[in-house]
Design a protein around this motif. Structure first.
Motif, PDB file in Angstrom:
ATOM      1  N   LYS A  56      15.444 -16.301 -48.929  1.00 11.71           N
ATOM      2  CA  LYS A  56      15.237 -14.849 -49.105  1.00 11.71           C
ATOM      3  C   LYS A  56      14.535 -14.569 -50.416  1.00 11.71           C
ATOM      4  O   LYS A  56      14.750 -15.270 -51.401  1.00 11.71           O
ATOM      5  N   PHE A  62       6.071 -11.706 -48.300  1.00  8.39           N
ATOM      6  CA  PHE A  62       6.289 -12.957 -47.562  1.00  8.39           C
ATOM      7  C   PHE A  62       5.374 -14.018 -48.161  1.00  8.39           C
ATOM      8  O   PHE A  62       4.146 -13.864 -48.142  1.00  8.39           O
ATOM      9  N   VAL A  64       4.096 -17.680 -47.826  1.00  9.10           N
ATOM     10  CA  VAL A  64       4.113 -18.734 -46.806  1.00  9.10           C
ATOM     11  C   VAL A  64       3.211 -19.897 -47.203  1.00  9.10           C
ATOM     12  O   VAL A  64       2.113 -19.705 -47.740  1.00  9.10           O
ATOM     13  N   LEU A 138       4.950 -11.223 -37.632  1.00  8.43           N
ATOM     14  CA  LEU A 138       5.546 -10.252 -38.561  1.00  8.43           C
ATOM     15  C   LEU A 138       5.187  -8.828 -38.127  1.00  8.43           C
ATOM     16  O   LEU A 138       6.025  -7.935 -38.092  1.00  8.43           O
ATOM     17  N   PHE A 148      12.082  -4.602 -42.716  1.00  9.82           N
ATOM     18  CA  PHE A 148      12.049  -5.773 -43.597  1.00  9.82           C
ATOM     19  C   PHE A 148      12.575  -5.351 -44.972  1.00  9.82           C
ATOM     20  O   PHE A 148      11.797  -5.039 -45.879  1.00  9.82           O
ATOM     21  N   GLY A 151      11.835  -9.694 -48.514  1.00  5.78           N
ATOM     22  CA  GLY A 151      10.828 -10.640 -48.036  1.00  5.78           C
ATOM     23  C   GLY A 151      11.410 -12.036 -47.875  1.00  5.78           C
ATOM     24  O   GLY A 151      12.616 -12.255 -48.055  1.00  5.78           O
ATOM     25  N   LEU A 152      10.552 -12.987 -47.541  1.00  8.85           N
ATOM     26  CA  LEU A 152      10.996 -14.365 -47.328  1.00  8.85           C
ATOM     27  C   LEU A 152      10.002 -15.350 -47.929  1.00  8.85           C
ATOM     28  O   LEU A 152       8.791 -15.062 -48.001  1.00  8.85           O
ATOM     29  N   ASN A 153      10.508 -16.494 -48.340  1.00  9.58           N
ATOM     30  CA  ASN A 153       9.655 -17.652 -48.611  1.00  9.58           C
ATOM     31  C   ASN A 153       9.749 -18.545 -47.386  1.00  9.58           C
ATOM     32  O   ASN A 153      10.868 -18.819 -46.919  1.00  9.58           O
TER      33      ASN A 153
END
Ligand code: GLA
Length: 432
Positions: A56, A62, A64, A138, A148, A151-153
């Motif tokens: 997270k 995000f 990526v 997404l 959302f 965000g995310l890694n």
């Protein structure tokens, strides 16, 4: 162990509190080029696939990164860019069109905008490279109302040979769908994730594939093949007891890009075949609505010889798939292998989607003792799947490799594969 090493390598991005997800690739055993004509297919989820490590973020970005495309570095995707992706309306038109003639009835302005949209989509997709699948997913979740809040890694690692007909793109789409579903508690089941993924492939990526790839990587079950009715989308898992035989996949290393091939042309030819049949008194939605009792009569309604050949492949391949399932049910692996061979011959001679490299592999496998060998996936390059005696695998691989090198001039890659369960979050025990 190797898998966890990748997470370690990217600790700076991921931190040490991450989760791991896996989605398999798939190999279609039989039922090729029928999934856009309402036919039966028989894919198997395999133990090559796509992994993701996910942590997270405190912000809403995000980040990526793909271990397979390290040179491209970490890409940052923002919610704004997903929201501002252009031309939703036109996408809708494009998606809804069922026939080209319908498109021509649209007014000129829409047609021109549609053209521009397609050109822009192509440009954007080229710029985005592998991240187009992530962005597409997404955006689909965003448009379905998912909030959302953080965000995310995401670090991706794929073990599927890329672009070789083993559904590396469906694997990535369904993987991202599985991650988003889990991380944002969306309560979707794998079937729903597969539907979203297919829409992304069709609309966002622009490849008019059928439903087989996404559903098989989402819902495969170990030791079974999935008999999927692509007309109703019903499916059943059929026990895959191969006895003393194993599956080998050989990658011809002739690269193919599905969006650049004659795939869409074949789809069109099938639509023409359906129209010809219906114009002459038939009443079918799909070629696979025909059965062994009536198809010969209907084929005669098609005057164009090429279109007739295409239709014959699709209809007979569909019937062959059902025969292959019966063979599996009575453990008749030899018959199953023969049907795989017939399938390849039909793809080569009637549907004309094989190529020199694939035919060379198939011939060599058969010569060295495979009981069944055929191209798998869209064709025009990519992979061959073969059934060979388990205790002969290494010997056969080395002989086929020698033949291939001699005839084609470069090497093929060989992957003995096993069946796998579908998309899932991995527990720490799975990773050891
Ligand atoms: C590609 C497509 C599938 C299917 C196969 C051919 O893999 O993505 O939907 O049409 O070709 O069987």
């Amino acid at each position: 162990m190797k898998i966890l090493n990748i997470a370690k390598k990217h600790e700076a991005l991921l931190g040490d509190d991450f989760q791991v997800y896996f989605t398999p690739g798939r190999v279609n055993l039989i039922g090729e080029h029928v999934d856009y004509q309402g036919g039966f297919v028989l894919p198997v989820g395999i133990n090559l696939g796509t992994y993701a490590f996910v942590s997270k973020r405190d912000d809403c970005f995000f980040h990526v990164l793909s271990e397979n495309f390290l040179g491209l570095g970490t890409k940052i995707i923002t919610i704004e860019e997903l929201e501002n992706y252009e031309l939703d309306e036109l996408e809708k038109y494009e998606y809804q069109k069922t026939e080209i003639s319908e498109l021509y009835q649209l007014d000129n302005k829409i047609l021109n905008d549609l053209k521009k949209y397609k050109i822009n989509r192509k440009k954007n997709n080229e710029l985005d490279g592998w991240t187009k699948y992530v962005k597409g997913m997404l955006r689909a979740f965003l448009k379905n109302g998912v909030d959302f809040s953080h965000g995310l890694n995401i670090v991706i690692f794929g073990t599927l040979p890329h672009g070789s007909g083993l559904s590396s793109s469906a694997s990535l789409e369904v993987l991202i769908g599985t991650i988003l579903n889990d991380q944002y508690s969306c309560n979707l089941d794998p079937f729903e994730i597969a539907i979203i993924s297919k829409n992304v492939e069709n609309k966002y990526v622009g490849v008019e594939c059928g439903f087989m790839d996404q559903i098989s990587v989402a819902s495969s079950v170990i030791n079974t093949a999935m008999l999927l009715n692509t007309n109703t989308l019903d499916y059943r898992h059929i026990q895959l007891k191969l006895g003393e035989y194993s599956l080998i996949i050989a990658n011809s290393n002739k690269s193919r890009r599905l969006d650049n091939t004659k795939y869409n042309e074949r789809q069109n030819e099938c639509s023409i075949a359906v129209s010809s049949i219906n114009k002459n008194g038939g009443n079918i939605d799909y070629l696979c609505d025909l059965n062994s009792d009536n198809y010969l009569t209907y084929l005669n309604f098609i005057s164009d010889e090429v279109i007739r050949k295409r239709a014959k492949h699709v209809i007979c391949e569909n019937l062959r798939t059902l025969d292959a399932v019966e063979a599996l049910k009575v453990d008749d692996i030899i018959l199953f292998g023969e049907l795989m061979n017939d399938s390849h011959n039909s793809l080569r001679d009637l549907y004309e989607v094989s190529c020199f490299e694939l035919d060379t592999l198939v011939d060599s496998f058969r010569f060295h003792g495979a009981i069944g060998a055929r191209m798998t996936g869209a064709g025009f390059g990519g992979c061959v799947v073969s059934l060979v005696k388990t205790n002969n695998i290494l010997d056969i691989i080395s002989k086929v490799q020698q033949d291939y090198l001699k005839i084609v001039g470069y090497s093929a890659d060989f992957f003995p594969v096993k069946s796998s369960d579908g998309t899932r979050k991995l527990e720490s025990g799975d990773l050891l």
